[in-house]
Design a protein around this motif. Structure first.
Motif, short mmCIF file in Angstrom:
data_model
loop_
_atom_site.label_atom_id
_atom_site.label_comp_id
_atom_site.label_asym_id
_atom_site.label_seq_id
_atom_site.Cartn_x
_atom_site.Cartn_y
_atom_site.Cartn_z
N ASN A 113 3.62 -23.92 -2.69
CA ASN A 113 4.75 -23.50 -3.37
C ASN A 113 5.72 -24.54 -4.01
O ASN A 113 6.57 -23.99 -4.59
CB ASN A 113 5.74 -22.70 -2.14
N GLY A 114 5.36 -25.51 -3.93
CA GLY A 114 6.26 -26.81 -4.55
C GLY A 114 6.29 -26.63 -6.31
O GLY A 114 5.36 -26.22 -6.63
N HIS B 107 8.52 -31.64 -9.25
CA HIS B 107 8.62 -32.39 -8.27
C HIS B 107 7.62 -33.24 -7.87
O HIS B 107 7.65 -34.38 -7.30
CB HIS B 107 9.46 -31.37 -7.26
N ILE B 108 6.46 -32.74 -7.75
CA ILE B 108 5.20 -33.47 -7.47
C ILE B 108 4.99 -34.53 -8.35
O ILE B 108 4.73 -35.65 -7.92
CB ILE B 108 4.17 -32.32 -7.49
N LEU B 109 5.03 -34.21 -9.59
CA LEU B 109 4.91 -35.21 -10.73
C LEU B 109 6.19 -36.35 -10.44
O LEU B 109 5.62 -37.57 -10.89
CB LEU B 109 4.73 -34.80 -11.91
N GLN B 110 7.10 -35.83 -10.28
CA GLN B 110 8.21 -36.84 -10.15
C GLN B 110 8.01 -37.75 -8.80
O GLN B 110 8.41 -39.03 -9.13
CB GLN B 110 9.66 -36.16 -9.86
N HIS B 111 7.34 -37.47 -8.07
CA HIS B 111 7.32 -38.26 -6.71
C HIS B 111 6.04 -39.33 -7.21
O HIS B 111 6.24 -40.54 -6.77
CB HIS B 111 6.84 -37.41 -5.54
N LYS C 47 -1.34 -26.29 -6.74
CA LYS C 47 -0.54 -27.02 -7.59
C LYS C 47 -1.14 -28.21 -8.18
O LYS C 47 -0.28 -29.26 -8.72
CB LYS C 47 0.78 -27.19 -7.12
N MET C 48 -2.08 -28.60 -8.24
CA MET C 48 -2.85 -29.62 -8.45
C MET C 48 -3.17 -29.87 -10.03
O MET C 48 -4.19 -29.44 -10.36
CB MET C 48 -4.26 -30.06 -7.67
#
Length: 401
Positions: free
Chosen positions: A301-302, A306-310, A331-332
């Motif tokens: 659900n992310g 935000h995933i790429l930012q991290h 979300k990969m």
């Protein structure tokens, strides 16, 4: 009746899974259906979930006038947990002047099955045979939340010359409130752990078998104090000064969480209460060996940004340790896969739905990492129904790649 957690094949795999420093969660009052993999017996009203104001969280209550109210794991009595970790831990509150019992099935190093009964109703140790023991709770304060540690290694030394037992099953009887049950293999020395050994009961009772748990603990502590430095993170050998010991294991299905150990420190695990469904990732400074960050990336659900930012925040040269828990592919994105490929991953491009994956690499290095494994989701070979078996990597990771 609840569906069994393990099938016959999964029992064998569970025994071979990583059971070093860290913990295996058996029960938590949180979640949609905490007793899904437990067999519940007795009146339905005798086992219920309630909100505890003292703990500010959910607990399970087992209460009834009958001793038939109980919960057992695994649900299928023909199956075994097959857990070899040292401590069995309960977060429990027992009411005053009421019956409470824990029943534990174990197998010793000689492959003999035995049962241990811990009860508030007993006042002295009793061994009905060499296969069964009834043990009183000494010092367990009523109406107070307690964390109860049961040292299976010490009980193992009672039955055989080898201080180990394999945990087959756990049964919790009324009356009690229970919050959490898990097994644990500690990283620190035994002498530094606050353990409830039921001490006074053993001195007389264990003479039946000619052994004393107290003396075995003292010998164990003495050995630890005089022994050479032990390998870290559950490795079989010591790492040289230019390498870090690492051990990373993925989650098992969506039940047992991952474990990330670096240089003798458990960075992420259920014990630390900092793992979750998704991609569990830790970043370590290669110069100091200190942890720069740890996080759970929500791959269901992310938000992708935000995933790429991290991932973009990971500094070049830092050591990256990652472990999957549940599915991590929803979300990969291609951009996410490219970033891990830039850290040295060669399997990330082929990672598919519910595959298990572990990885240790280096931020911005681009060199192929040898610390990577994948377990493929395949209905023909899956261990946990729609999930493959857990996967792990361990060894000495070079400080300079």
């Amino acid at each position: 009746m609840a569906a069994p957690l393990y099938n016959v094949a999964s029992i064998k795999l569970f025994k071979s899974c990583y059971q070093g420093p860290g913990c295996i969660e058996l029960f938590s009052a949180r979640g949609n259906n905490p007793v899904k993999y437990w067999k519940l017996s007795g009146a339905p009203s005798g086992i219920r979930r309630e909100y505890s104001k003292n703990l500010r969280g959910l607990v399970y209550c087992l209460d009834a006038g009958s001793r038939t109210v109980k919960m057992r794991m695994p649900a299928d009595e023909t199956m075994s947990l097959g857990i070899n970790q040292r401590f069995l831990v309960f977060q429990v509150k027992v009411p005053e002047k009421k019956y409470f019992c824990l029943e534990i099935g174990v197998t010793d190093s000689d492959n003999i099955q035995r049962r241990l009964y811990f009860s508030t109703m007993r006042r002295q140790f009793c061994a009905s045979s060499l296969l069964n023991a009834k043990i009183p709770f000494i010092g367990l304060e009523p109406d107070v939340w307690s964390t109860l540690f049961i040292d299976l290694y010490s009980f193992g030394s009672v039955f055989t010359t080898k201080a180990s037992l394999t945990l087959n099953d756990v049964t919790v009887h009324a009356n009690c409130e229970i919050r959490r049950i898990f097994t644990m293999e500690p990283q620190m020395e035994t002498s530094k752990i606050a353990v409830f050994f039921l001490a006074a009961l053993m001195v007389v009772g264990l003479m039946t078998w000619g052994l004393s748990i107290i003396s075995s603990i003292q010998k164990s502590s003495s050995t630890l104090a005089t022994s050479l430095p032990a390998p870290k993170c559950g490795l079989s050998t010591l790492c040289t000064a230019d390498h870090f010991p690492v051990h990373v294991s993925s989650g098992a299905a969506d039940i047992v969480g991952p474990n990330i150990c670096f240089n003798g420190e458990i960075i992420m695990s259920h014990v630390r209460n900092n793992v979750g469904l998704g991609l569990n990732i830790a970043v370590v400074n290669v110069s100091s060996g200190s942890v720069e960050s740890s996080a759970v990336l929500n791959m269901k659900n992310g938000a992708e940004k935000h995933i790429l930012q991290h991932l973009n925040s990971i500094k070049p040269g830092t050591i990256v340790l990652a472990a999957s828990f549940g599915d991590v592919t929803l979300k990969m994105s291609d951009s996410t896969r490219d970033m891990f490929a830039g850290m040295g991953s060669t399997l990330i491009s082929s990672l598919k739905y519910r595959d298990n994956w572990v990885f240790v690499g280096r931020g911005g290095a681009g060199n192929k990492s040898l610390f990577e494994k994948r377990s493929v989701n395949d209905a023909k070979t899956n261990i946990y129904e729609t999930y493959p078996g857990a996967v792990e990597v361990a060894g000495c990771f070079p400080k300079n790649g």
